[in-house]
Design a protein around this motif. Structure first.
Motif, mmCIF file in Angstrom:
data_model
loop_
_atom_site.group_PDB
_atom_site.id
_atom_site.type_symbol
_atom_site.label_atom_id
_atom_site.label_comp_id
_atom_site.label_asym_id
_atom_site.label_seq_id
_atom_site.Cartn_x
_atom_site.Cartn_y
_atom_site.Cartn_z
ATOM 1 N N PHE A 756 0.853 -1.189 0.000
ATOM 2 C CA PHE A 756 0.000 0.000 0.000
ATOM 3 C C PHE A 756 0.888 1.238 0.000
ATOM 4 C CE2 PHE A 756 -2.100 3.422 2.355
ATOM 5 C CZ PHE A 756 -3.231 3.608 1.569
ATOM 6 N N GLU A 757 0.454 2.264 -0.728
ATOM 7 C CA GLU A 757 1.268 3.493 -0.828
ATOM 8 C C GLU A 757 0.349 4.691 -0.897
ATOM 9 O OE1 GLU A 757 4.709 5.513 -3.663
ATOM 10 O OE2 GLU A 757 3.851 3.546 -4.162
ATOM 11 N N ARG A 758 0.705 5.714 -0.114
ATOM 12 C CA ARG A 758 0.006 6.997 -0.179
ATOM 13 C C ARG A 758 0.971 7.995 -0.804
ATOM 14 N NH1 ARG A 758 -2.969 10.481 4.646
ATOM 15 N NH2 ARG A 758 -3.394 12.326 3.361
ATOM 16 N N VAL A 760 2.673 11.524 -2.401
ATOM 17 C CA VAL A 760 2.994 12.818 -1.777
ATOM 18 C C VAL A 760 1.851 13.796 -1.935
ATOM 19 C CG1 VAL A 760 4.627 14.761 -1.796
ATOM 20 C CG2 VAL A 760 5.445 12.430 -2.199
ATOM 21 N N SER A 761 1.129 13.700 -3.023
ATOM 22 C CA SER A 761 0.033 14.637 -3.242
ATOM 23 C C SER A 761 -1.061 14.502 -2.190
ATOM 24 C CB SER A 761 -0.562 14.419 -4.643
ATOM 25 O OG SER A 761 -1.040 13.082 -4.757
ATOM 26 N N GLY A 762 -1.111 13.372 -1.517
ATOM 27 C CA GLY A 762 -2.066 13.199 -0.426
ATOM 28 C C GLY A 762 -3.419 12.720 -0.855
ATOM 29 N N GLY A 763 -3.826 12.924 -2.087
ATOM 30 C CA GLY A 763 -5.151 12.511 -2.540
ATOM 31 C C GLY A 763 -5.106 11.290 -3.423
ATOM 32 N N LEU A 764 -3.957 10.639 -3.544
ATOM 33 C CA LEU A 764 -3.828 9.473 -4.405
ATOM 34 C C LEU A 764 -3.298 8.315 -3.576
ATOM 35 C CD1 LEU A 764 -4.005 8.258 -7.230
ATOM 36 C CD2 LEU A 764 -1.654 9.048 -7.626
ATOM 37 N N PHE A 765 -4.039 7.188 -3.617
ATOM 38 C CA PHE A 765 -3.656 5.987 -2.864
ATOM 39 C C PHE A 765 -3.535 4.849 -3.858
ATOM 40 C CE2 PHE A 765 -4.587 7.999 1.166
ATOM 41 C CZ PHE A 765 -5.562 8.940 0.828
ATOM 42 N N SER A 766 -2.567 3.982 -3.657
ATOM 43 C CA SER A 766 -2.368 2.861 -4.570
ATOM 44 C C SER A 766 -2.159 1.588 -3.772
ATOM 45 C CB SER A 766 -1.180 3.119 -5.492
ATOM 46 O OG SER A 766 0.014 3.221 -4.724
ATOM 47 N N LEU A 767 -2.684 0.498 -4.346
ATOM 48 C CA LEU A 767 -2.521 -0.840 -3.776
ATOM 49 C C LEU A 767 -1.932 -1.716 -4.859
ATOM 50 C CD1 LEU A 767 -2.990 -2.861 -1.442
ATOM 51 C CD2 LEU A 767 -5.208 -3.389 -2.492
ATOM 52 N N THR A 768 -0.823 -2.381 -4.554
ATOM 53 C CA THR A 768 -0.134 -3.234 -5.521
ATOM 54 C C THR A 768 -0.169 -4.666 -5.030
ATOM 55 O OG1 THR A 768 1.318 -1.402 -6.121
ATOM 56 C CG2 THR A 768 2.005 -3.607 -6.771
ATOM 57 N N VAL A 769 -0.645 -5.576 -5.931
ATOM 58 C CA VAL A 769 -0.619 -7.024 -5.651
ATOM 59 C C VAL A 769 0.552 -7.583 -6.439
ATOM 60 C CG1 VAL A 769 -1.890 -9.203 -5.733
ATOM 61 C CG2 VAL A 769 -3.116 -7.048 -5.374
ATOM 62 N N GLN A 770 1.638 -7.950 -5.732
ATOM 63 C CA GLN A 770 2.855 -8.422 -6.374
ATOM 64 C C GLN A 770 2.662 -9.848 -6.881
ATOM 65 O OE1 GLN A 770 5.232 -6.411 -6.904
ATOM 66 N NE2 GLN A 770 4.959 -4.748 -5.407
ATOM 67 N N ARG A 771 3.432 -10.181 -7.940
ATOM 68 C CA ARG A 771 3.491 -11.540 -8.495
ATOM 69 C C ARG A 771 2.075 -12.087 -8.739
ATOM 70 N NH1 ARG A 771 6.633 -11.646 -4.164
ATOM 71 N NH2 ARG A 771 5.341 -13.209 -3.086
ATOM 72 N N ALA A 772 1.364 -11.417 -9.639
ATOM 73 C CA ALA A 772 -0.040 -11.763 -9.896
ATOM 74 C C ALA A 772 -0.167 -13.180 -10.444
ATOM 75 C CB ALA A 772 -0.641 -10.756 -10.871
ATOM 76 N N GLU A 773 -1.217 -13.819 -10.030
ATOM 77 C CA GLU A 773 -1.567 -15.158 -10.507
ATOM 78 C C GLU A 773 -2.923 -15.084 -11.210
ATOM 79 O OE1 GLU A 773 0.689 -17.458 -6.823
ATOM 80 O OE2 GLU A 773 -1.438 -17.821 -7.237
ATOM 81 N N VAL A 774 -3.232 -16.126 -11.939
ATOM 82 C CA VAL A 774 -4.506 -16.151 -12.668
ATOM 83 C C VAL A 774 -5.675 -16.063 -11.714
ATOM 84 C CG1 VAL A 774 -5.920 -17.505 -14.268
ATOM 85 C CG2 VAL A 774 -3.434 -17.450 -14.544
#
Length: 1192
Positions: A756-758, A760-774
């Motif tokens: 999870f990452e917030r 610097v702009s403060g209004g943008l949040f991202s969620l990354t699922v590493q090593r995606a599977e089917v």
């Protein structure tokens, strides 16, 4: 010429400013007469390069105005055209350099053909052409028509006789011109003396010798008619004797306003002889001027002119207004009357005899009552036998009246100030400048006064004539603090400074100057007074003083900031302090209390009831004005109410005390604090994301707008599967950034793969699922909650909203491996390097690993063979081809960038030729970590051809055809002009060339044929009539072949340099006559260090002729075998055996420690055993030489 140098300086300044070349020439047209000497100036400015410039003069004649005729140059002696060459060489035309950038053109003898348009040109010395490089002017040559004539004669005159002479002056010039006429007297070798002259401006003047007589009317110049000028001398004196002539000059005005004398002419002279009288004498009274001022000095000179003055007796008396001043007898003792005797005793008057004929009356300090008529009387006395004097003739000149004026002041006064209108508190500076018509006669006293609006006058400061400065009564205290200062800046300049001005300093400032002079009795007296003034208007500080309170945000939201500004008018300088106090009235109350005060000295003082404001309030004063800003942050209910500012204006006094001038109160400002209205908006956009297995799934949640910059957000991430009715929680982040994993993350084991990452702009949040599977495919979305911090530091949720969905599909990667299919041919020389490049243009994944393998197809071999292989673990392996061709030590692999692989084959040989290619395998990791081969591809082919170097061998002969005597030696040089390689070696062989006759060899003793290759060569050249006989050959390994039988024992080999070989034939005989040549073979080493023959070359034939000599004493002695063997033969074998023994011993001792070969394993070319050559048929000593064949 009078305006020449000012023009030069002006043009120089203009040149510097304009920064471009400018050429200026004297303004025309100029009118000059034939035969005169003319100068024309020219200068250049604004140039670059050397300071000394060159000048070139040309003329455009009226007959050919377009054709340039070159006259003279400062740089090129061949510049003049033929018509001017002789005059330039003769110095009649030349250029005078005045400065480095200015010059004068001189034409000494002006001719009529010199008229035309003159051009001055300066050759370019600049980096680029910019400006003017030449200038032109017109010259008009007119005839010289001036004529000056007088009748030549000789006149005999007696002293006191009158003299009258005539002179005719005429001119026919068409241009407007003026004439000047002068009569001069020439006596012997003396300089001519000007008797009287009439200038071109019609002014009469005489030289100092005749000035007095002209002023008395004794000498006159009259114009009779239009051309006649008459000189009259009424009373000739003996000093007038000499030659009188007149001289005339014709003047013309040039365009620059100056006058120029075009021509001068003089008439023939008249010789005047003056016979003096014996007893006659004359008296003349002289003085410098007639108008004097009190205190000045006057001198009267009574001049006696007579024959034999020292031998005669004269008495002199001085009179003033017919009253006797003093008398002086022949004894030169003056006797003064009582009044003038008193002045003479005080040194104010003097009567003296300066010489035999000059008597002087001096008054050193004139008084106003000294005005009147002065005269002297000279009486000649005759001394009787008894010693008494009898008065005889008496003479006196005309009276000389003088006027003594009282001393009057000639001064003028000017007052200036630094400003006429100032603001109270600013400094005033006045300057009082005194100007005098002549030289100051005494001293000055200066008084500065102020005349106020009520016309009241007060003394500020004054300076008396002794230089003492004193302040006025009302300025005494202020002066002691330095508030008022007066100074004498220069002898005629006085200044007044009024510092920290006040309103009452307004008015008229007057400078009163009194001029003092010292009288004859030593007392000071006033001779004049002058005054000047200047008005000063002072604006009071409190004029227009006002204060206004403003705010751009009368209504604010919780936690917002608002600014209040207190605007002070007018704008005051930094030296005028203003104190500002902010006051506050809380909502629901009736009284104001002080919040904060910005004091006059820049300090800040907080009020007693401002504790709640201190941590959230900032006060700022502008540097350029007295405006004060009150900034309150994080507004709450306690800051809502009415605000007001109070300003006080202060003035600093000269004694460092402060006075409050005025106080102003601003308007009321009401500030309202409101709760915020939510502005939360989350992006509703839908996305479809398709990605390859093992790649990250990047999900974003964007807050498009928020209520406050200080808003915090809680974000909940969900995934919806097609098989599920509702979404499942993956991850939750609270407004305090705490993490909570959902049930789905726990069930699917996603915790290790979530990031999870917030931003610097403060209004943008991202969620990354590493090593995606089917199995990670599905619909993802976020749920956002907005939280705010209240002014009381408590968090509360303001709003919440759900984002749009992102459809994610995960699949396995497609193969994208692709290699460069570029094909080519490559030809290189042996021992060089071959580069084989394998370029991966594209690959399936950046995380993949590659296996690179190189192959080669040999000529006439259909199967490919592996050269080298690079595993995916980056391990390098040799192929079977590397072992066959000995490539292991010559292969080098490098990868300068990802996807680029280069295989280098070093020190290539011919057997390395072939067609090369590479094959690449791409391996990918599965999500579980197992590697598998995903794709492979083969690159384009490269045909490599290895060549041996081109032959560049060239052989020449150094020794030309030669003729030698019998028994002498001759040399056969073999010179290699060029070689194919620096590593090459040479095999050298010398041949005797003879022509075949009937199939038999020509010449005895030459029975050997060429060996090996030479025999084969002869077979191919079956029809060649030339028979070759080898003298000696040296192989590339420096091994000598056998010597030819006719020359055996007579050959000596030398290698003079790496490219020069020499064979010397000793004991030449007539049978050696013929042609010789040398053949050179070039050998090169292969990459495997094996030598091969590259090429061969034969030199041009060398003709040798051996002369047959008759029997001599030498041959007779040599024919006696017994004597020859006894003298020459027996000692040498013994000596040879000793030398051989010594060399064998040294050779065996060195062979145990060193290789018998030479440097780099090459056998030595000529380190052989010494060999004795001798001839039983000559008396020459045996030859000791090192040559091939000495050791088998």
């Amino acid at each position: 010429m009078k305006c020449f140098f000012p023009v030069l300086s002006c043009l120089a300044v203009l040149g510097v400013v304009s920064a471009q070349r400018h050429v200026a020439v004297q303004e025309g047209p100029l009118y000059r007469t034939e035969g005169s000497h003319i100068t024309i100036w020219c200068n250049v400015s604004g140039y670059q390069g050397p300071s000394e410039q060159n000048f070139q003069w040309s003329i455009y004649l009226p007959s050919a105005p377009e054709r340039e005729v070159q006259i003279v140059s400062t740089v090129d002696s061949s510049f003049p055209y033929a018509i001017y060459t002789q005059r330039v060489r003769g110095g009649k035309i030349y250029v005078e350099r005045v400065q480095g950038n200015s010059a004068l053109l001189h034409i000494t003898d002006l001719q009529a053909r010199d008229a035309g348009e003159y051009e001055c040109h300066t050759p370019n010395t600049d980096e680029r052409y910019f400006g003017s490089y030449s200038a032109k002017m017109n010259l008009v040559v007119i005839p010289d028509t001036l004529q000056t004539t007088a009748v030549p004669q000789t006149l005999h005159k007696v002293e006191q006789d009158p003299l009258e002479l005539m002179c005719e002056v005429a001119t026919e010039t068409l241009q407007h011109s003026h004439l000047s006429v002068a009569w001069l007297r020439q006596r012997g070798g003396e300089k001519p003396a000007e008797v009287i002259s009439l200038s071109r401006d019609f002014v009469l003047r005489s030289s100092s010798e005749y000035a007095q007589r002209q002023s008395l009317g004794e000498v006159r110049l009259d114009k009779l008619g239009s051309t006649t000028f008459r000189l009259t001398v009424f009373h000739l004196q003996p000093s007038d004797q000499g030659e009188f002539y007149c001289e005339a000059a014709e003047w013309i005005q040039d365009p620059d306003g100056s006058w120029y004398a075009m021509t001068r002419k003089r008439s023939e002279g008249t010789v005047v002889n003056v016979q003096p009288t014996d007893k006659e004498f004359t008296v003349r009274l002289e003085t410098e001027k007639r108008l004097y001022t009190v205190g000045e000095q006057v001198e009267f000179r009574c001049i006696l002119e007579a024959q034999n003055v020292p031998d005669r007796y004269f008495a002199v008396s001085w009179a003033f207004n017919s009253s006797l001043i003093a008398s002086m007898g022949p004894n030169a003792v003056p006797v003064l009357n009582s009044e003038f005797a008193h002045r003479e005793a005080r040194g104010q008057l003097k009567v003296a005899k300066e010489s035999d004929g000059v008597f002087v009356l001096k008054i050193y300090h004139l008084r106003q009552e000294d005005s009147g008529k002065y005269n002297c009387r000279v009486t000649e006395r005759e001394k009787t036998v008894t010693g008494e004097f009898i008065d005889k003739e008496s003479k006196r000149p005309k009276n000389i009246p003088i006027i003594v004026l009282p001393i009057k002041s000639s001064i003028s006064v000017e007052v200036t100030s630094n400003a006429s209108v100032i603001l109270e508190g600013e400094n005033l500076h006045f300057s009082c400048s005194i100007r005098t018509a002549g030289r100051p006669q005494g001293r000055f006293s200066v008084v500065w006064q102020l005349v106020d609006r009520q016309n009241r006058r007060s003394n500020i400061m004054w300076l008396d004539r002794d230089g003492t400065v004193q302040p006025g009564a009302s300025y005494w205290e202020r002066s002691s603090f330095g508030g008022v200062q007066m100074e004498q800046v220069q002898p005629n300049s006085f200044s007044l400074g009024v510092f920290n001005s006040r309103k009452e300093d307004e008015g008229q400032y007057e400078c009163h100057v009194t001029e003092w002079v010292r009288a004859v009795d030593g007392e000071w007296q006033i001779v004049g007074e002058r005054r000047a003034s200047t008005p000063i208007s002072i604006t009071a500080l409190e004029t227009g003083f006002a204060v206004t309170a403003i705010s751009r945000t009368p209504g604010v939201t919780y936690s917002d900031s608002f600014d209040l500004q207190c605007i002070i008018k007018p704008h005051y300088p930094a030296r005028v302090p203003v104190s500002v106090t902010w006051r506050f009235q809380l909502v629901g109350t009736l009284e104001f209390h002080d919040l904060v005060t910005f004091t006059r000295d820049g300090g800040v003082q907080w009020g007693d009831r401002s504790s709640s404001f201190r941590t959230r309030t900032a006060i700022e004063k502008a540097e350029s004005s007295n405006n004060v800003r009150l900034s309150i942050s994080r507004a709450s209910d306690t800051e809502a109410g009415k605000y007001q500012c109070v300003a006080e204006l202060w003035r600093r006094n000269y004694n460092n005390t402060w006075t409050r001038l005025a106080e102003r109160t601003s308007n009321l400002l009401e500030i309202r604090v409101l709760q915020p209205v939510t502005k939360l908006q989350v992006s509703k956009s839908k996305r479809t994301l398709t990605l390859v297995e093992n790649r990250p799934i990047q999900l974003s949640c964007s807050v498009k707008s928020q209520t406050s910059q200080n808003s915090h957000f809680a974000v909940l991430w969900y995934v919806h599967k097609p098989s599920d009715a509702d979404g499942k929680l993956i991850l939750k982040t609270t407004h305090s950034s705490a993490f909570e994993y959902g049930t789905y993350a726990e069930e699917e084991g996603l915790r290790a793969r979530l990031q999870f990452e917030r931003h610097v702009s403060g209004g943008l949040f991202s969620l990354t699922v590493q090593r995606a599977e089917v199995s990670d495919s599905g619909s993802y979305y976020c749920h956002v909650e907005e939280w705010l911090l209240s002014p009381n530091y408590a968090w509360y949720k303001l709003a919440e909203e759900v984002s749009g969905r992102t459809e994610v599909t995960v699949k396995q990667p497609d193969s994208r491996l692709r290699l460069s299919q570029a094909q080519g041919n490559l030809s290189v020389l042996e021992t060089q390097q071959v580069q084989l490049e394998c370029v991966v243009l594209n690959r399936t994944s950046a995380a993949s690993q590659l296996v690179v393998e190189w192959f080669v197809w040999k000529p006439n071999h259909p199967e490919r063979e592996t050269v080298a292989r690079l595993s995916r673990e980056a391990t390098f392996h040799y192929g079977e081809q590397a072992a066959k061709n000995n490539l292991k030590g010559r292969l080098h692999l490098e990868s300068p960038s990802p996807g680029v692989y280069r295989l280098f084959i070093q020190n290539v040989a011919v057997q390395d030729s072939g067609t090369y290619s590479c094959r690449v395998e791409e391996w990918l990791p599965s999500p579980s970590g197992v590697w598998y081969k995903r794709a492979e591809d083969t690159a384009g082919q490269m045909a490599v051809t290895i060549m041996r170097p081109d032959a560049a061998l060239q052989v020449d002969t150094v020794v030309p055809n030669a003729t030698v005597s019998e028994k002498a030696a001759f040399q056969l040089d073999c010179s290699i002009v060029s070689r194919s390689s620096q590593d090459s070696r040479f095999a050298v062989a010398w041949y005797s060339l003879r022509t075949k006759a009937g199939g038999e060899r020509d010449g005895p003793g030459l029975g050997e044929r060429e060996e090996e290759g030479d025999d084969e060569e002869e077979g191919e050249e079956g029809e060649d009539p030339t028979e070759r006989t080898a003298l000696l050959s040296v192989g590339p390994d420096a091994v000598f072949g056998p010597e030819g039988s006719p020359w055996e024992g007579r050959l000596r080999f030398q290698r003079l340099s790496p490219l020069l070989y020499r064979l010397t034939v000793l004991q030449a005989s007539p049978q050696d006559t013929g042609n010789y040549s040398c053949r050179v073979e070039e050998w090169l080493p292969s990459p495997q260090k094996e030598w091969y023959r590259l090429t061969e070359e034969e030199s041009a034939p060398i003709g040798i002729r051996v002369l047959d000599t008759s029997s001599t004493l030498q041959s007779i002695i040599c024919s006696n075998d017994a004597l020859f063997y006894f003298v020459f033969f027996y000692p040498f074998p013994i000596f040879g055996i000793l030398v051989i023994t010594i060399l064998l011993v040294r050779f065996k001792s060195r062979s145990s420690s060193k290789n018998p070969d030479g440097k780099n394993g090459v056998p030595l070319l000529w380190i052989k055993e010494p060999h004795l050559n001798y001839s039983p048929t000559c008396l020459e000593p045996p030859v000791l030489s090192i040559h091939p064949g000495a050791i088998d």
